[in-house]
Design an enzyme around this catalytic site. Sequence first.
Site, short mmCIF file in Angstrom:
data_model
loop_
_atom_site.label_atom_id
_atom_site.label_comp_id
_atom_site.label_asym_id
_atom_site.label_seq_id
_atom_site.Cartn_x
_atom_site.Cartn_y
_atom_site.Cartn_z
N HIS A 175 9.99 -123.68 -61.21
CA HIS A 175 9.52 -123.03 -62.44
C HIS A 175 8.50 -123.90 -63.14
CE1 HIS A 175 12.79 -125.53 -63.95
NE2 HIS A 175 12.44 -125.29 -65.20
N ASP A 208 16.46 -125.36 -62.43
CA ASP A 208 17.29 -125.35 -63.64
C ASP A 208 18.09 -124.06 -63.75
OD1 ASP A 208 16.14 -127.76 -64.18
OD2 ASP A 208 15.04 -127.13 -65.98
N ASP A 248 8.67 -130.90 -66.87
CA ASP A 248 9.52 -131.86 -66.14
C ASP A 248 9.82 -131.39 -64.71
OD1 ASP A 248 11.22 -129.83 -67.32
OD2 ASP A 248 12.96 -131.09 -66.82
N HIS A 249 9.06 -130.40 -64.24
CA HIS A 249 9.18 -129.94 -62.85
C HIS A 249 7.83 -129.92 -62.13
CE1 HIS A 249 13.44 -128.65 -63.29
NE2 HIS A 249 13.07 -128.76 -64.55
N HIS A 298 18.67 -131.44 -62.35
CA HIS A 298 19.13 -132.39 -63.38
C HIS A 298 20.55 -132.85 -63.11
CE1 HIS A 298 15.81 -131.80 -66.32
NE2 HIS A 298 15.79 -130.57 -65.85
N HIS A 346 16.53 -118.81 -66.93
CA HIS A 346 16.02 -120.01 -67.60
C HIS A 346 14.55 -119.76 -67.96
CE1 HIS A 346 15.63 -124.27 -68.48
NE2 HIS A 346 14.65 -124.40 -67.61
N HIS A 357 8.17 -125.50 -66.11
CA HIS A 357 8.37 -126.55 -67.11
C HIS A 357 7.77 -127.88 -66.65
CE1 HIS A 357 11.86 -124.17 -69.15
NE2 HIS A 357 10.67 -123.83 -69.61
FE FE Z 1 14.18 -129.09 -66.29
ZN ZN Z 2 13.38 -126.14 -67.05
#
Ligand code: FE
Ligand code: ZN
Length: 253
Positions: free
Chosen positions: A59, A143, A63-64, A181, A118, A61
């Site tokens: 996805h 996530d 942090d990905h 995570h 998400h 985001h």
């Molecule tokens: Fe994340």
């Molecule tokens: Zn995420």
Amino acid sequence: MPNEKDDHKIQAIPVLKDNIVWAWTIRDQAVIVDPAVSEPVKTWLEAKGLSLNSILQTHHHEDHIGGTENLIKHWPKASVIASKDDIKRIPFQTISVRHGRNFSLLGYPIEVLGVAGHTKAHLAYYLPRKKTGLGAPALFCGDTLFGGGCGRLFEGTPKDMFKAMQLLNSLPAETKIYCAHEYTEENLKWANSLYPKDKLIEKRLANVKKIRKDRLLTLPSTISEERRTNLFLRARTVEELANLRQNKDNWKA
Ligand code: FE
Ligand code: ZN
């Protein structure tokens, strides 16, 4: 040509506070899942003499996808696989996919699962065991499903997440869960506070606490483990999942 004797491995590269970047490697080739950042991934690959074959994005985001630009600068031939529906939010795509649009990497088939909730276009990638030569089927689920939990509903509805949970629950019990995570301990503390008499949750929490004390990862878990102890995967109705999600969002350890 791929064959069953290829040395497949899936290894963790822990980055940032609690992100895990997964590396699926075959011989000298690596497929990287959700590179939050580039430097630790590049260093890890180079130390092992691996070359980046491709990047799977679950996805959009940061942090990905945060490390993708620098990684493909360094390995310009690497492909980037992500959702066609998120082409604006996930740049550098070379293979754009949707639910059911399967493809292959390094000669091995990957199944694309649409798991909105998400985010609107969240994807999971499933590697069936028989064809990949891994010890068990593998699921890279970003996530969506976590150890003992699920992702927050930033864009989707409880119904979307319920559907995603049902879909993941339909995978073989031995499927290994590679999520993005390390949240297992917190999730199980919450589940244990909600259902203090649930022995399965209590037992897993005790085990997870031990693992975390040694600063090891609790992942991958398995579908069968999540079936037993993940309240979101256990939820029987959309309403039940909605209530659990709301409860978790407001919970403080
Ligand atoms: Fe994340
Ligand atoms: Zn995420």
